[in-house]
Structure formats: C-alpha cells, structure tokens
Design an enzyme around this catalytic site. Sequence first.
Site, PDB file in Angstrom:
ATOM      1  N   HIS A   1     -58.048  11.022  19.205  1.00  0.00           N
ATOM      2  CA  HIS A   1     -57.556  11.485  20.511  1.00  0.00           C
ATOM      3  C   HIS A   1     -57.427  10.366  21.545  1.00  0.00           C
ATOM      4  CE1 HIS A   1     -61.819  11.231  21.434  1.00  0.00           C
ATOM      5  NE2 HIS A   1     -61.498  11.294  22.709  1.00  0.00           N
TER       6      HIS A   1
ATOM      7  N   SER B   1     -45.688   8.703   8.742  1.00  0.00           N
ATOM      8  CA  SER B   1     -44.874   7.732   9.473  1.00  0.00           C
ATOM      9  C   SER B   1     -43.603   7.459   8.682  1.00  0.00           C
ATOM     10  CB  SER B   1     -45.678   6.438   9.623  1.00  0.00           C
ATOM     11  OG  SER B   1     -44.816   5.372   9.935  1.00  0.00           O
ATOM     12  N   SER B   2     -42.518   7.137   9.373  1.00  0.00           N
ATOM     13  CA  SER B   2     -41.249   6.959   8.659  1.00  0.00           C
ATOM     14  C   SER B   2     -41.227   5.698   7.800  1.00  0.00           C
ATOM     15  CB  SER B   2     -40.076   6.951   9.642  1.00  0.00           C
ATOM     16  OG  SER B   2     -40.245   5.933  10.591  1.00  0.00           O
ATOM     17  N   CYS B   3     -42.280   4.856   7.881  1.00  0.00           N
ATOM     18  CA  CYS B   3     -42.321   3.671   7.009  1.00  0.00           C
ATOM     19  C   CYS B   3     -42.571   4.055   5.552  1.00  0.00           C
ATOM     20  CB  CYS B   3     -43.382   2.682   7.480  1.00  0.00           C
ATOM     21  SG  CYS B   3     -45.057   3.267   7.203  1.00  0.00           S
TER      22      CYS B   3
ATOM     23  N   TYR C   1     -50.197   0.418   3.640  1.00  0.00           N
ATOM     24  CA  TYR C   1     -50.249   1.468   4.671  1.00  0.00           C
ATOM     25  C   TYR C   1     -49.384   2.659   4.254  1.00  0.00           C
ATOM     26  CZ  TYR C   1     -49.690   3.547   9.334  1.00  0.00           C
ATOM     27  OH  TYR C   1     -49.684   4.399  10.409  1.00  0.00           O
TER      28      TYR C   1
ATOM     29  N   LYS D   1     -50.266   6.668   3.444  1.00  0.00           N
ATOM     30  CA  LYS D   1     -49.617   7.795   4.134  1.00  0.00           C
ATOM     31  C   LYS D   1     -48.982   8.762   3.114  1.00  0.00           C
ATOM     32  CE  LYS D   1     -50.467   6.980   8.329  1.00  0.00           C
ATOM     33  NZ  LYS D   1     -51.152   7.985   9.118  1.00  0.00           N
TER      34      LYS D   1
ATOM     35  N   LEU E   1     -42.124   5.645  17.856  1.00  0.00           N
ATOM     36  CA  LEU E   1     -42.525   6.345  19.078  1.00  0.00           C
ATOM     37  C   LEU E   1     -42.711   5.353  20.213  1.00  0.00           C
ATOM     38  CD1 LEU E   1     -45.275   8.538  17.380  1.00  0.00           C
ATOM     39  CD2 LEU E   1     -42.946   9.259  17.969  1.00  0.00           C
TER      40      LEU E   1
ATOM     41  N   HIS F   1     -44.865  -2.181  19.139  1.00  0.00           N
ATOM     42  CA  HIS F   1     -43.648  -1.662  18.524  1.00  0.00           C
ATOM     43  C   HIS F   1     -42.460  -2.022  19.413  1.00  0.00           C
ATOM     44  CE1 HIS F   1     -46.635   1.188  16.604  1.00  0.00           C
ATOM     45  NE2 HIS F   1     -46.099   0.524  15.616  1.00  0.00           N
TER      46      HIS F   1
ATOM     47  N   TRP G   1     -34.434 -12.136  19.848  1.00  0.00           N
ATOM     48  CA  TRP G   1     -34.135 -12.539  18.469  1.00  0.00           C
ATOM     49  C   TRP G   1     -33.036 -11.661  17.882  1.00  0.00           C
ATOM     50  CZ3 TRP G   1     -38.462 -14.204  14.599  1.00  0.00           C
ATOM     51  CH2 TRP G   1     -39.109 -15.338  15.105  1.00  0.00           C
TER      52      TRP G   1
ATOM     53  N   ARG H   1     -32.042   1.491  16.216  1.00  0.00           N
ATOM     54  CA  ARG H   1     -33.382   2.065  16.116  1.00  0.00           C
ATOM     55  C   ARG H   1     -33.414   3.447  16.769  1.00  0.00           C
ATOM     56  NH1 ARG H   1     -33.537  -1.309  12.940  1.00  0.00           N
ATOM     57  NH2 ARG H   1     -34.841  -3.173  12.823  1.00  0.00           N
TER      58      ARG H   1
HETATM   59  N1  NAP Z   1     -47.001   4.717  17.200  1.00  0.00           N
HETATM   60  C1  NAP Z   1     -45.903   4.979  16.505  1.00  0.00           C
HETATM   61  O1  NAP Z   1     -44.782   4.507  16.796  1.00  0.00           O
HETATM   62  C2  NAP Z   1     -46.008   5.908  15.321  1.00  0.00           C
HETATM   63  C3  NAP Z   1     -44.827   6.245  14.665  1.00  0.00           C
HETATM   64  C4  NAP Z   1     -44.888   7.086  13.577  1.00  0.00           C
HETATM   65  C5  NAP Z   1     -46.113   7.572  13.150  1.00  0.00           C
HETATM   66  N2  NAP Z   1     -47.246   7.249  13.803  1.00  0.00           N
HETATM   67  C6  NAP Z   1     -48.527   7.752  13.264  1.00  0.00           C
HETATM   68  O2  NAP Z   1     -49.310   8.374  14.248  1.00  0.00           O
HETATM   69  C7  NAP Z   1     -50.695   8.153  13.949  1.00  0.00           C
HETATM   70  C8  NAP Z   1     -51.386   7.634  15.188  1.00  0.00           C
HETATM   71  O3  NAP Z   1     -50.741   6.454  15.613  1.00  0.00           O
HETATM   72  P1  NAP Z   1     -50.993   5.833  17.065  1.00  0.00           P
HETATM   73  O4  NAP Z   1     -49.808   5.013  17.379  1.00  0.00           O
HETATM   74  O5  NAP Z   1     -51.443   6.903  17.997  1.00  0.00           O
HETATM   75  O6  NAP Z   1     -52.212   4.857  16.745  1.00  0.00           O
HETATM   76  P2  NAP Z   1     -53.375   4.346  17.727  1.00  0.00           P
HETATM   77  O7  NAP Z   1     -52.900   4.377  19.136  1.00  0.00           O
HETATM   78  O8  NAP Z   1     -53.884   3.063  17.171  1.00  0.00           O
HETATM   79  O9  NAP Z   1     -54.503   5.459  17.535  1.00  0.00           O
HETATM   80  C9  NAP Z   1     -55.208   5.588  16.348  1.00  0.00           C
HETATM   81  C10 NAP Z   1     -56.504   6.282  16.633  1.00  0.00           C
HETATM   82  O10 NAP Z   1     -57.262   6.397  15.420  1.00  0.00           O
HETATM   83  C11 NAP Z   1     -58.610   6.160  15.709  1.00  0.00           C
HETATM   84  N3  NAP Z   1     -59.336   5.646  14.550  1.00  0.00           N
HETATM   85  C12 NAP Z   1     -59.007   4.583  13.780  1.00  0.00           C
HETATM   86  N4  NAP Z   1     -59.964   4.398  12.840  1.00  0.00           N
HETATM   87  C13 NAP Z   1     -60.899   5.366  13.031  1.00  0.00           C
HETATM   88  C14 NAP Z   1     -62.127   5.689  12.395  1.00  0.00           C
HETATM   89  N5  NAP Z   1     -62.596   4.972  11.359  1.00  0.00           N
HETATM   90  N6  NAP Z   1     -62.844   6.724  12.863  1.00  0.00           N
HETATM   91  C15 NAP Z   1     -62.416   7.445  13.927  1.00  0.00           C
HETATM   92  N7  NAP Z   1     -61.248   7.196  14.562  1.00  0.00           N
HETATM   93  C16 NAP Z   1     -60.509   6.157  14.127  1.00  0.00           C
HETATM   94  C17 NAP Z   1     -58.576   5.105  16.801  1.00  0.00           C
HETATM   95  O11 NAP Z   1     -59.789   5.131  17.491  1.00  0.00           O
HETATM   96  P3  NAP Z   1     -60.241   3.853  18.370  1.00  0.00           P
HETATM   97  O12 NAP Z   1     -59.294   3.804  19.533  1.00  0.00           O
HETATM   98  O13 NAP Z   1     -61.629   4.207  18.767  1.00  0.00           O
HETATM   99  O14 NAP Z   1     -60.140   2.662  17.465  1.00  0.00           O
HETATM  100  C18 NAP Z   1     -57.380   5.561  17.633  1.00  0.00           C
HETATM  101  O15 NAP Z   1     -57.796   6.471  18.629  1.00  0.00           O
HETATM  102  C19 NAP Z   1     -50.739   7.179  12.776  1.00  0.00           C
HETATM  103  O16 NAP Z   1     -51.000   7.892  11.601  1.00  0.00           O
HETATM  104  C20 NAP Z   1     -49.351   6.601  12.718  1.00  0.00           C
HETATM  105  O17 NAP Z   1     -48.937   6.291  11.412  1.00  0.00           O
HETATM  106  C21 NAP Z   1     -47.233   6.431  14.885  1.00  0.00           C
END
Ligand code: NAP
Length: 312
Positions: free
Chosen positions: A12, A108-110, A137, A141, A167, A180, A203, A210
Amino acid sequence: MTPDSRIFVAGHNGMVGSALVRSLRRGGFDHLILKSKAELDLTRQEEVERFYAQEKPEFVFIAAAKVGGLMANKTYRADFITTNLQIQANLIHGAHQAGVSKLLFMASSCIYPRECPQPMNEGHLWSGYLEPTNSPYAVAKLAGIEMCRAYHDQHGARFFSVIPCNLYGQNDNYHPENSHVMAALISKVHRARTEQQPSVLFWGTGTPRRELLYVDDLADASVWLMQHYEQPDPVNIGYGTDHSIRELIETVCDVLGYTGRIEFDASKPDGVMRKLIDSSRMQALGWKPATTLREGIVKSYADYLQRVATPS
Ligand SMILES: NC(=O)c1ccc[n+]([C@@H]2O[C@H](COP(=O)([O-])OP(=O)(O)OC[C@H]3O[C@@H](n4cnc5c(N)ncnc54)[C@H](OP(=O)(O)O)[C@@H]3O)[C@@H](O)[C@H]2O)c1
C-alpha cells in the site's frame, strides 16, 4: 465486496498500492488492512500465514513486488525472480489456506513476448521469448498469473490477474536510474525549465510509441473488477491508445511551461518501437480511462513538485 469487507492491500505504500487505497476509500471501503514491509515481510511464509490467521482478510489486492528499472533488473536478476516468487507464493497459497474470498494479482505488460504482435492481447501470453533484460521479473509475474489460474482450476478459488500498461501518477518513482518513461520526462523537463536551459536533449528519434495510464484509473478499474469480475482469465488494463515519445515530451513541456528547443540524439538507441496492449476485454466490461494524458501530467507534476522537487 461490501463497505464492511476486510480488504488487504499488499504494497500500500507503493505507487499502485497507494492508488488502490485511494480508490477503495473513495468507494466507501474503510476496513482496509495495511502493513508496511517493516511490519510484515511478505517473503517470509510463517509471517504471512500468521498474518492471514490473525487478520482474516476477505479480499486481497497484491500490489507488493520488487520492482525496478532496466539497470536494477539487469544487475539483480536473482533477487527479482526469488523475491517476487516468494511474495506471490506466500500471498496466493496463504489466501487459499485462509479461505480468502477473492484475490487480484497485479502483473505487468513486460510479460508479453519481445516480438509480440501489436496491440498485445491476453491470448499472446506464452507465445514467444521474453525480453532477456527483465526475464527473471517477467517469469515471476507469469508464475503469479498461472498460480491464480491453478488455484481457480483445482480449488475453485476466485483468484485472477490484471496486466497494466506503463503507469504514471501520484507516488511515482523519480529516481534517475529507476524511473519509468513519464517520471523521467517530467524530471528532465523540470530541470531544463528551472535551469533555464535553451534546449533539452533526448535519446533516440522520438518516434517510438508508448501507452501510459494514470495510476488512479488502473486502481478504479481493479477495484471494479474485484467487485464484478468472476472469470479466471487475466485482464489487460491500458489507456487504449499510444503516443510517440515526441508527443509525450511536447505535452510535458507544455504543462510545465518549458519553451526551449526539444532536440533528439538519433545516434542513441530508440528501444522498443511500440508497446500497446489490447484492452478490449476490459472495455467490453464497460470501462474506459477517466484521465486524459494532459490531466494526468498536470496531476503528476503537482505531486512531483510537492514530494520531489524544490519548487522554483
Ligand atoms: N509502475 C508501473 O508502471 C507498473 C506498470 C505495470 C505493472 N505494475 C505492477 O504493479 C505492482 C506495483 O508496482 P509499483 O510501481 O506500485 O511498485 P512500488 O511503488 O515499488 O511498490 C511496491 C510495493 O511493494 C512493497 N514490497 C516490496 N517487497 C516487499 C516485501 N518483501 N514485503 C512487503 N512489501 C513489500 C514495497 O514496500 P516498501 O515501500 O516498504 O519497500 C512497495 O510498497 C508491481 O507488481 C508491478 O509489476 C507497475
């Protein structure tokens, strides 16, 4: 899901997790169970089992993951596959054991093949080789998606996955090496404006395209699916159209009020030319994104100024 439901949002504090919390609260869901990584390390199976037994969540959103940029994915390949597999396995298997009513896994779309036809639809999953730079990664997923489907098939669990495009938005990561596309553009143009640079250099050619979705739109779509979607099949969630890098830069410059020249260094690599997901499954359910690119950049920049930059 009712206003009394006990809902666990894993991750969260992250960009997606915090948007899920905002969306749930907007929807009147107040019984949220939120644990930071320091309170509950999701890689530790015993801790997760104890958590499920104590807190008894009825609905689980998995937005916790080890995420990172290109360099991190290349350097920490073992960490990316192991940590993500552990988090997912503990949360998904634990949810089954604890009798969780419904679970949404954020992919994730990757995970789409490197040479995938565009736009990429859910049927293209598993149809080719992954991009090698972040394959650990992506494999984790894909395993999460397969676990949701397997628990549905074997146990009738209401577990399913969503696949978001790129995102941007509130709580985005502006780290120079880990950001990103939109976060990188905003911080670069912001610097050019505050330092009154006459031009800003990017670049590549500016022609790759995108797709970008404002994170609160993803969160609203996910909360809606949790309430109404009853299939095991993963669902793409994207903006629906893409923009050239040049168009993205021009919009960022316009919103930030930067009037210098935009220049491209075509001797540098462009990266993948196109990455668009096919969101027709989601659109057929009646959903469309609420936030235009321009509105999303305005909101993201406000968040950037407040959290990251020293306003000029
Ligand atoms: N961002 C994008 O563009 C994007 C696009 C497509 C999909 N997604 C997907 O959305 C999901 C979230 O991405 P996000 O961008 O929100 O990432 P983020 O901002 O890095 O958030 C990830 C969260 O996971 C928590 N976490 C990591 N390891 C943990 C552990 N061992 N125990 C408990 N909590 C843990 C982190 O907690 P801490 O803050 O305490 O480390 C953080 O709150 C991912 O699965 C990603 O693949 C993201």
